[in-house]
Design a protein around this motif. Structure first.
Motif, short mmCIF file in Angstrom:
data_model
loop_
_atom_site.label_atom_id
_atom_site.label_comp_id
_atom_site.label_asym_id
_atom_site.label_seq_id
_atom_site.Cartn_x
_atom_site.Cartn_y
_atom_site.Cartn_z
N GLU A 197 1.16 -1.43 0.21
CA GLU A 197 0.06 0.03 -0.01
C GLU A 197 0.66 1.58 -0.08
O GLU A 197 0.85 2.35 -0.85
CB GLU A 197 -0.91 -0.09 1.50
CG GLU A 197 -1.72 1.57 1.42
CD GLU A 197 -2.88 1.36 2.61
OE1 GLU A 197 -3.41 2.15 3.06
OE2 GLU A 197 -3.46 -0.07 3.19
N ASP A 198 1.49 1.51 0.62
CA ASP A 198 2.59 2.92 0.64
C ASP A 198 3.43 2.87 -0.72
O ASP A 198 3.71 3.55 -0.73
CB ASP A 198 3.51 2.27 2.28
CG ASP A 198 3.11 3.09 3.34
OD1 ASP A 198 1.82 3.50 3.15
OD2 ASP A 198 3.45 3.06 4.41
N THR A 199 4.27 1.48 -0.50
CA THR A 199 4.96 1.72 -1.89
C THR A 199 4.49 2.64 -3.27
O THR A 199 4.45 2.77 -4.67
CB THR A 199 5.94 0.04 -2.47
OG1 THR A 199 5.25 -0.79 -2.24
CG2 THR A 199 7.29 -0.16 -0.54
N THR A 200 3.24 1.78 -2.82
CA THR A 200 2.19 1.80 -4.52
C THR A 200 1.36 3.18 -4.39
O THR A 200 1.73 4.38 -5.26
CB THR A 200 1.12 1.08 -4.07
OG1 THR A 200 1.22 -0.63 -4.65
CG2 THR A 200 0.28 2.03 -5.42
N ALA A 201 1.99 4.37 -2.92
CA ALA A 201 1.51 5.76 -3.62
C ALA A 201 2.56 6.23 -3.26
O ALA A 201 2.64 7.57 -4.12
CB ALA A 201 1.01 5.71 -1.26
N ALA A 202 4.34 6.09 -3.15
CA ALA A 202 5.10 6.42 -3.66
C ALA A 202 5.27 6.38 -5.02
O ALA A 202 5.64 7.37 -5.20
CB ALA A 202 6.07 5.68 -2.63
N ILE A 203 5.13 5.11 -5.37
CA ILE A 203 5.11 5.27 -6.81
C ILE A 203 3.75 6.49 -7.65
O ILE A 203 4.19 6.60 -8.91
CB ILE A 203 5.47 3.96 -7.50
CG1 ILE A 203 5.87 3.25 -7.16
CG2 ILE A 203 5.19 3.10 -9.06
CD1 ILE A 203 5.73 1.18 -6.74
N ARG A 215 10.97 -2.47 -3.44
CA ARG A 215 10.42 -2.53 -1.83
C ARG A 215 9.27 -3.56 -2.68
O ARG A 215 8.66 -4.46 -2.12
CB ARG A 215 10.33 -1.33 -0.84
CG ARG A 215 11.19 -1.26 -0.11
CD ARG A 215 11.07 -0.22 0.51
NE ARG A 215 12.51 0.26 1.12
CZ ARG A 215 13.22 1.46 1.58
NH1 ARG A 215 11.93 2.27 1.80
NH2 ARG A 215 13.93 1.37 2.49
N ARG A 216 8.13 -2.86 -2.96
CA ARG A 216 7.18 -3.81 -3.76
C ARG A 216 6.71 -4.76 -3.97
O ARG A 216 6.67 -5.94 -4.01
CB ARG A 216 5.90 -2.55 -4.28
CG ARG A 216 4.73 -2.68 -4.76
CD ARG A 216 3.66 -1.87 -5.29
NE ARG A 216 3.83 -2.47 -6.48
CZ ARG A 216 3.95 -1.14 -7.88
NH1 ARG A 216 2.82 -0.42 -7.54
NH2 ARG A 216 4.60 -0.68 -9.18
N ALA A 217 8.47 -5.42 -5.00
CA ALA A 217 8.49 -6.54 -5.63
C ALA A 217 8.82 -7.61 -4.46
O ALA A 217 8.39 -8.62 -5.00
CB ALA A 217 9.50 -6.23 -6.50
#
Length: 637
Positions: A197-203, A215-217
């Motif tokens: 959820e957080d890495t998707t927001a960052a991306i 990190r998301r991977a």
């Protein structure tokens, strides 16, 4: 280092090609060098973990171009927008992502930080309601301080406190670094859904944020969402110009996982079927032709197993896809009805042969073993069983069966020919040459012993001896298209394109004259490679491959070659269709996994282009630069 023994009947029966398709050359080179290959425009760029770029030219050779520069990572910029001082290049520590400091956190080698600022002394209460009362400049200032406190808590492994501080920083200023840092905390706690959820927001805030992608991977991989993990790692590789060894290794690892997962599903309930007629023909004619068992041709009663056993032998002679399938059914029917005692060992041998060709190794092994039990003097059953156990990796077991066959009949030339194939596959060329010569000494009329001896001499580096062997073959077997086809392959490997094309044309003409209904399409495919490598004539090469597929729709070599030609032209969607077809035609799990690996790599390229259009443009620029570099070095484009 010897390569693994491939799991296909060709391992112990077919003449081994002296040169290989672009698919084989590229995949073998990339595997040996632990590299990642991408198709960019009309070229193939292979990038190793060290960032060295290689250009695969149309001859199939791999040329070194140079190295990509390392771009500045967005994660290395300070949160307040001030420029960082240029860091001295150091070796990256080999630690798991969960143990790495959060973005902007101090490293262990850095000097001691100043005394920690107490939140209650320096910052007001931060809530969704209170932040609305602050000015933009205040929010920015508070966010930076909260991030620093979060980094300090992260380094002390106080992850709950760090999460609280990063959350407050995000309330002040939704920054991709803050989301990624909070994701690092969740990563340390193995809270994978929160990491995603957080890495998707960052991306979403920064589509080129490499650390967030990695990190998301990793989180996707932990939750077994392997296709999504593969996509993120691939995008990360492109953004970092393939300089990240871990990301490149992850792409390779995930391709294998995705392919194996899909391969197992494909095999569940998948009906066994014969490979292409070209494959079946080459396998069957790797044994010297022998007359049918005495009296079998007189079996005319359609209600008997003897009749169907004879029918299967007659079907084989037609050499078409339909006739081979009918032969397999006839051998099955023969044993269901029961055959005469004197034909039983032969019947099990033939049924086992076709089960083997269908990829049903376990049942095939049972049949040939039964054949040996019924007739311990049938050397061909030992030879076929040796091929089957060899595919399981049991080289010693295969050699034992060859020795048993020799003990039964040391004058059978087939034994030495197929044992030579075992040595050839395991790169024992001297032993292979001796066995091929032994096979020739016992029977000089079997063409494949001569052909394979010439190929083996070539592999040993004795080009003059090899070509002399093929010239003798041309003289003594001047009506055989196989001589011209394999001779052409050696000439092609020597970059003697026009001579190679001449040999392939001769082979094609002979095939049309000798076997119009069951033409061996290999000369067509080899000619396609020759015209592509010599003149970069994609149109003619593609036409030849498609002609081969009209004649033999299930020819895996034609499908693989055509897929690579399309991929090199940047026709990725079309290439994917052929890679998927290759996987559908594959008979065994290793074959399926190999084909699916190419399919998944190609599919991921399409997804990257669709999801990250800016990366597609970057890849096109890299392709243009590679082509320009190739032109500057005098290499064909």
């Amino acid at each position: 280092m010897p390569k693994a023994i491939p799991s296909t009947p060709a391992t112990a029966s077919l003449p081994v090609d002296a040169s290989s398709s672009l698919w084989s050359r590229l995949s073998s080179w990339a595997a040996d060098n632990k590299a990642v290959a991408y198709t960019i425009g009309a070229v193939v760029v292979v990038v190793t973990g060290a960032g060295v770029v290689y250009y695969l030219n149309q001859t199939g050779d791999v040329k070194k171009l140079g190295q990509f520069p390392v771009p500045d990572s967005p994660t290395e910029r300070a949160a307040d927008g001030s420029a960082r001082k240029k860091k001295k290049k150091t070796k990256k520590p080999k630690k798991e992502d969960a143990e790495k400091p959060a973005d902007g956190a101090a490293s262990k080698a850095a000097p001691p930080p100043p005394p920690t600022i107490e939140v209650e002394d320096e910052l007001p209460e931060i809530t969704e309601a209170s932040v609305t009362q602050f000015t933009q400049e205040e929010r920015k200032t508070y966010a930076g301080k909260l991030k620093g406190l979060g980094n300090d808590a992260y380094n002390k492994k106080n992850y709950d406190e760090a999460i609280k501080l990063y959350t407050q920083a995000i309330l002040c200023k939704p920054d991709p670094i803050y989301y990624s840092n909070r994701a690092a905390c969740y990563n340390a706690q193995s809270n994978w859904s929160a990491v995603i959820e957080d890495t998707t927001a960052a991306i979403a805030l920064n589509p080129e944020y490499v650390k967030a992608l990695n990190r998301r991977a990793n989180a996707y991989e932990q939750t077994e969402e392997y296709s999504k993990a593969l996509l993120d790692y691939t995008a990360s590789c492109i953004l970092e110009q393939f300089r990240n060894d871990n990301a490149a290794a992850s792409v390779e690892r995930l391709l294998k996982i995705v392919a194996e997962t899909k391969g197992r599903k494909m095999l569940e309930g998948k009906p066994k079927r014969l490979p292409s007629p070209t494959f079946v023909t080459n396998y069957l004619q790797s044994f010297r032709e022998k007359p049918a068992p005495e009296g079998l041709e007189d079996a005319t009663d359609e209600n008997t197993g003897d009749y169907y056993l004879n029918k299967g032998l007659q079907d084989i002679k037609l050499k078409t896809a339909q006739s081979y399938e009918e032969a397999a059914q006839a051998f099955e029917k023969a044993l269901e009805l029961g055959v005469s005692d004197q034909y039983q060992a032969f019947a099990y041998n033939m049924r086992g042969t076709f089960k083997y060709l269908k990829g049903d190794g376990a049942d095939a092994l049972q049949d040939v073993t039964k054949s040996i039990e019924l007739d311990p003097n049938m050397t061909q059953s030992y030879i076929k069983r040796a091929s089957m156990v060899l595919e399981t990796g049991d080289k010693d077991g295969a050699e034992d069966d060859f020795n048993r066959a020799i003990a039964v009949n040391p004058e059978d030339p087939d034994i030495y020919y197929h044992r030579a194939q075992l040595h050839f596959i395991t790169l024992e060329y001297s032993e292979a040459a001796r066995d091929y010569q032994k096979s020739i000494d016992l029977d000089r009329d079997f063409i494949y012993s001569h052909i394979q001896l010439g190929v083996t001499q070539y592999k040993q580096g004795s080009v003059a001896s090899s070509f002399a062997t093929f010239r003798r073959c041309q003289k003594n077997f001047d009506k055989s298209p196989d001589v011209y086809n394999y001779y052409g392959e050696l000439l092609l490997d020597q970059n003697k394109y026009e001579e190679a094309i001449e040999k392939f044309n001769t082979a094609i003409d002979m095939e049309k004259a000798v076997r119009p209904m069951g033409m061996n399409v290999l000369p067509l495919i080899n000619k396609a490679l020759a015209v592509f490598q010599s003149h970069q004539n994609y149109q003619e090469a593609e036409k030849l491959c498609k002609t081969a597929l009209i004649l033999d729709p299930d020819c895996d070599i034609a499908i693989a070659t055509l897929a690579q030609l399309l991929l090199q032209q940047g026709r990725v969607s079309e290439a994917l269709e052929y890679f998927e077809k290759a996987a559908d035609l594959a008979r065994t799990e290793p074959e399926i996994v190999n084909a699916l690996s190419y399919a998944e790599a190609t599919r991921t390229q399409l997804e990257v282009q669709e999801k990250y259009p800016q990366l597609a443009a970057r890849m096109s620029m890299a392709g243009a630069a590679s082509a320009a570099a190739a032109a500057g070095m005098g290499m064909p484009r």
